[in-house]
Design a protein around this motif. Structure first.
Motif, PDB file in Angstrom:
ATOM      1  N   LEU A  58      80.255  -2.424  83.710  1.00 34.98           N
ATOM      2  CA  LEU A  58      81.054  -3.654  83.673  1.00 34.98           C
ATOM      3  C   LEU A  58      80.847  -4.481  84.930  1.00 34.98           C
ATOM      4  N   ASP A  59      80.836  -3.826  86.101  1.00 30.64           N
ATOM      5  CA  ASP A  59      80.660  -4.554  87.359  1.00 30.64           C
ATOM      6  C   ASP A  59      79.321  -5.280  87.399  1.00 30.64           C
ATOM      7  N   VAL A  60      78.275  -4.631  86.915  1.00 27.47           N
ATOM      8  CA  VAL A  60      76.952  -5.257  86.889  1.00 27.47           C
ATOM      9  C   VAL A  60      76.949  -6.446  85.936  1.00 27.47           C
ATOM     10  N   ALA A 102      78.556  -6.372  90.949  1.00 25.62           N
ATOM     11  CA  ALA A 102      77.612  -5.440  91.561  1.00 25.62           C
ATOM     12  C   ALA A 102      76.211  -5.846  91.128  1.00 25.62           C
ATOM     13  N   THR A 103      75.246  -5.589  91.968  1.00 25.35           N
ATOM     14  CA  THR A 103      73.862  -5.974  91.694  1.00 25.35           C
ATOM     15  C   THR A 103      73.099  -4.782  91.132  1.00 25.35           C
ATOM     16  N   ALA A 104      72.366  -5.000  90.051  1.00 25.75           N
ATOM     17  CA  ALA A 104      71.531  -3.940  89.492  1.00 25.75           C
ATOM     18  C   ALA A 104      70.440  -3.571  90.486  1.00 25.75           C
ATOM     19  N   THR A 105      70.183  -2.271  90.630  1.00 27.21           N
ATOM     20  CA  THR A 105      69.090  -1.815  91.496  1.00 27.21           C
ATOM     21  C   THR A 105      67.744  -2.205  90.910  1.00 27.21           C
ATOM     22  N   SER A 106      67.658  -2.167  89.580  1.00 28.40           N
ATOM     23  CA  SER A 106      66.443  -2.600  88.886  1.00 28.40           C
ATOM     24  C   SER A 106      66.828  -3.082  87.494  1.00 28.40           C
ATOM     25  N   GLY A 107      65.932  -3.823  86.874  1.00 30.31           N
ATOM     26  CA  GLY A 107      66.196  -4.364  85.547  1.00 30.31           C
ATOM     27  C   GLY A 107      66.699  -5.796  85.611  1.00 30.31           C
ATOM     28  N   SER A 152      74.652 -11.805  92.121  1.00 33.68           N
ATOM     29  CA  SER A 152      75.824 -11.069  92.596  1.00 33.68           C
ATOM     30  C   SER A 152      77.033 -11.981  92.770  1.00 33.68           C
ATOM     31  N   GLU A 153      77.460 -12.589  91.664  1.00 38.24           N
ATOM     32  CA  GLU A 153      78.682 -13.387  91.651  1.00 38.24           C
ATOM     33  C   GLU A 153      79.140 -13.503  90.202  1.00 38.24           C
ATOM     34  N   VAL A 154      80.452 -13.664  90.009  1.00 38.28           N
ATOM     35  CA  VAL A 154      80.984 -13.813  88.661  1.00 38.28           C
ATOM     36  C   VAL A 154      80.705 -15.241  88.196  1.00 38.28           C
TER      37      VAL A 154
END
Length: 265
Positions: free
Chosen positions: A55-57, A62-67, A78-80
């Motif tokens: 949900l955060d991603v 939250a920022t995805a590490t990859s994808g 990294s912002e709503v």
């Protein structure tokens, strides 16, 4: 239901980096997901499997590490983004503000004119059944009413994607069923796309068009169930034999994953 895609995750992973002696934690993925316009989508999974991270991603918290993460065809940073609303389990109302002032907080921060604030707040409070409590303070409300206030504060911003992280987790079973009916009514009225994170299999089975089952960490989808409920559904469908079949399938897939997530005894 339209097959237009509102939000998507493509090969998304989230890895929390090592800090001091604590090892890195691979919390999520790789995971793929396409949310259809106007659908009600729920995610269930064992504790610690990455549901809230998902949900955060998707919310830009939250920022995805990859994808790749997209909302309405645009890459999500990294912002709503405008058009996404988030409601958490914790009561996030401001105790020093009235119900009306709580509901209008976001609108005023964004500089809406007062006549528009009043109109939107009146609509949102009516939608969640709190118009008679506009002058009350959160301490004067029940737990279910305070959660409805948090939903109203999100609804006034007219989200096209509504993300809910265990919003009824602290409520008793009967209140949760009734709140589920309220949520379905709001979903039908707003036509928003809804993603619900929940531990309650009955809640997911009752509310959803689709339910995804996640594995133990790192969370991946191991099943995707189309419920086949009509949009007019409500809590009365818990007496439908199909409801029992859906919850049984959810538990069948989830039981082994929950055992994996339990600490060694």
């Amino acid at each position: 239901m339209s097959e237009a895609i509102v939000a998507s995750l493509q090969a998304v992973e989230r890895i929390y980096p090592a800090i001091g002696k604590q090892q890195a934690v691979h919390a999520l993925g790789p995971i793929d997901l396409s949310l259809r316009k106007g659908e009600f989508f729920s995610v269930v999974g064992p504790s610690g499997c990455g549901k809230s991270t998902l949900l955060d991603v998707l919310a830009g918290l939250a920022t995805a590490t990859s994808g790749e993460v997209q909302f309405e065809g645009r890459s999500l940073k990294s912002e709503v983004p405008e058009g996404v609303g988030v409601v958490f389990q914790e009561d996030s109302s401001f105790p020093w503000l009235t119900v009306r002032d709580n509901a209008s907080f976001g609108l005023r921060r964004h500089g809406f004119a007062e006549p528009e604030v009043k109109r939107l707040v009146d609509e949102a409070l009516a939608m969640v059944g709190l118009e008679a409590f506009a002058s009350s303070y959160p301490a004067q409300l029940s737990g279910g009413m305070r959660q409805r206030l948090c939903i109203a504060r999100t609804l006034v911003m007219r989200p096209r994607l509504l993300l809910l992280d265990e919003p009824f987790g602290a409520l008793d079973q009967q209140t949760r069923l009734l709140m589920g009916d309220e949520l379905l009514r709001i979903w039908r009225d707003t036509k928003a796309t809804v993603l619900l994170i929940t531990h309650a299999l009955d809640e997911a089975a009752m509310l959803s068009d689709r339910v995804a089952v996640m594995s133990a960490r790192p969370g991946r989808f191991i099943d995707m169930i189309e419920t086949g409920w009509p949009a007019s559904r409500d809590s009365r469908n818990v007496s439908d034999p199909k409801f029992g079949a859906i919850t049984a399938r959810l538990w069948e897939r989830l039981r082994a994953e929950s055992l994996k997530a339990m600490p060694a005894r």
